[in-house]
Design an enzyme around this catalytic site. Structure first.
Site, PDB file in Angstrom:
ATOM      1  N   HIS A 185       0.815  -1.213   0.000  1.00 11.35           N
ATOM      2  CA  HIS A 185       0.000   0.000   0.000  1.00 11.35           C
ATOM      3  C   HIS A 185       0.851   1.266   0.000  1.00 11.35           C
ATOM      4  CE1 HIS A 185      -3.307  -2.690   1.807  1.00 11.35           C
ATOM      5  NE2 HIS A 185      -3.480  -2.566   0.504  1.00 11.35           N
TER       6      HIS A 185
ATOM      7  N   GLU B 207      -5.151  -2.736  -6.989  1.00  9.86           N
ATOM      8  CA  GLU B 207      -5.575  -4.115  -6.813  1.00  9.86           C
ATOM      9  C   GLU B 207      -6.117  -4.782  -8.066  1.00  9.86           C
ATOM     10  OE1 GLU B 207      -6.654  -4.081  -2.116  1.00  9.86           O
ATOM     11  OE2 GLU B 207      -8.341  -3.915  -3.488  1.00  9.86           O
TER      12      GLU B 207
ATOM     13  N   CYS C 118     -14.047  -6.867   2.019  1.00 10.78           N
ATOM     14  CA  CYS C 118     -12.898  -6.672   1.117  1.00 10.78           C
ATOM     15  C   CYS C 118     -11.636  -7.028   1.889  1.00 10.78           C
ATOM     16  CB  CYS C 118     -12.777  -5.217   0.689  1.00 10.78           C
ATOM     17  SG  CYS C 118     -14.150  -4.603  -0.242  1.00 10.78           S
TER      18      CYS C 118
END
Length: 175
Positions: free
Chosen positions: A25, A112, A65
């Site tokens: 990230h 993603e 998620c």
């Protein structure tokens, strides 16, 4: 905040390699993810992320998620995470694979390749047991109301959920 979770990242040649979740990230590294949408008729179960989450705290998202662990099948990750976050078990079917990139604040990016899963449950009989470290609330919303929610309260939604609503048909989520 959970650290040292190793997830599958995607190299330029398409091969997978292990990477620590926060590093993925921070560095904008594309990685595998899962997104689950549990329906009861024309209603979708959505979740509000816990206030303690490291990004997008308190914002609403689809049912679940997350990321598969390194070496874990995406199907197994989807089933594992709805159990860990919501305390439910629902048969899931993969509907699509979708790629997106979103700034989620704090110098973090979600880049993603998402494996999208759907499941169906009877909301009147579904017992939800929230993991307070992950989820602060859930609610059922009419799918027909999602576009209005996006238009009227965009700041209440996680960036990826807003993207999913905008690409609903592409994700093969038609209800």
């Amino acid at each position: 905040m959970t650290s040292e979770i190793i997830i599958p990242a995607i190299a330029e040649d398409g091969s997978l390699f292990p990477i620590e979740k926060m590093e993925a990230h921070r560095t904008d590294q594309q990685h595998l993810a899962i997104s689950v949408f549990v329906f009861s008729g024309s209603r979708l179960l959505i979740q509000q992320r816990a206030a303690s989450k490291y990004h997008c705290p308190g914002k609403w998202a689809n049912t679940c998620c997350s990321h598969p662990h390194w070496g874990e099948a995406v199907e197994d990750a989807a089933s594992r995470r709805i159990g860990e976050e919501l305390g439910i078990s629902v048969p899931l079917s993969k509907t699509s694979i979708f790629e997106y990139r979103a700034d989620v604040g704090g110098g973090l990016v979600e880049n993603e390749r998402v494996h999208v899963f759907t499941g169906h449950a009877d909301e009147t009989g579904l017992v939800i047991s929230l993991n307070a470290e992950e989820v602060s609330a859930t609610r059922w919303v009419e799918v027909s109301e999602l576009a209005g929610l996006l238009e009227q309260q965009p700041d209440s939604l996680c960036p990826w959920f807003a993207i999913y609503i905008s690409h609903w048909n592409e994700l093969k989520l038609g209800q």
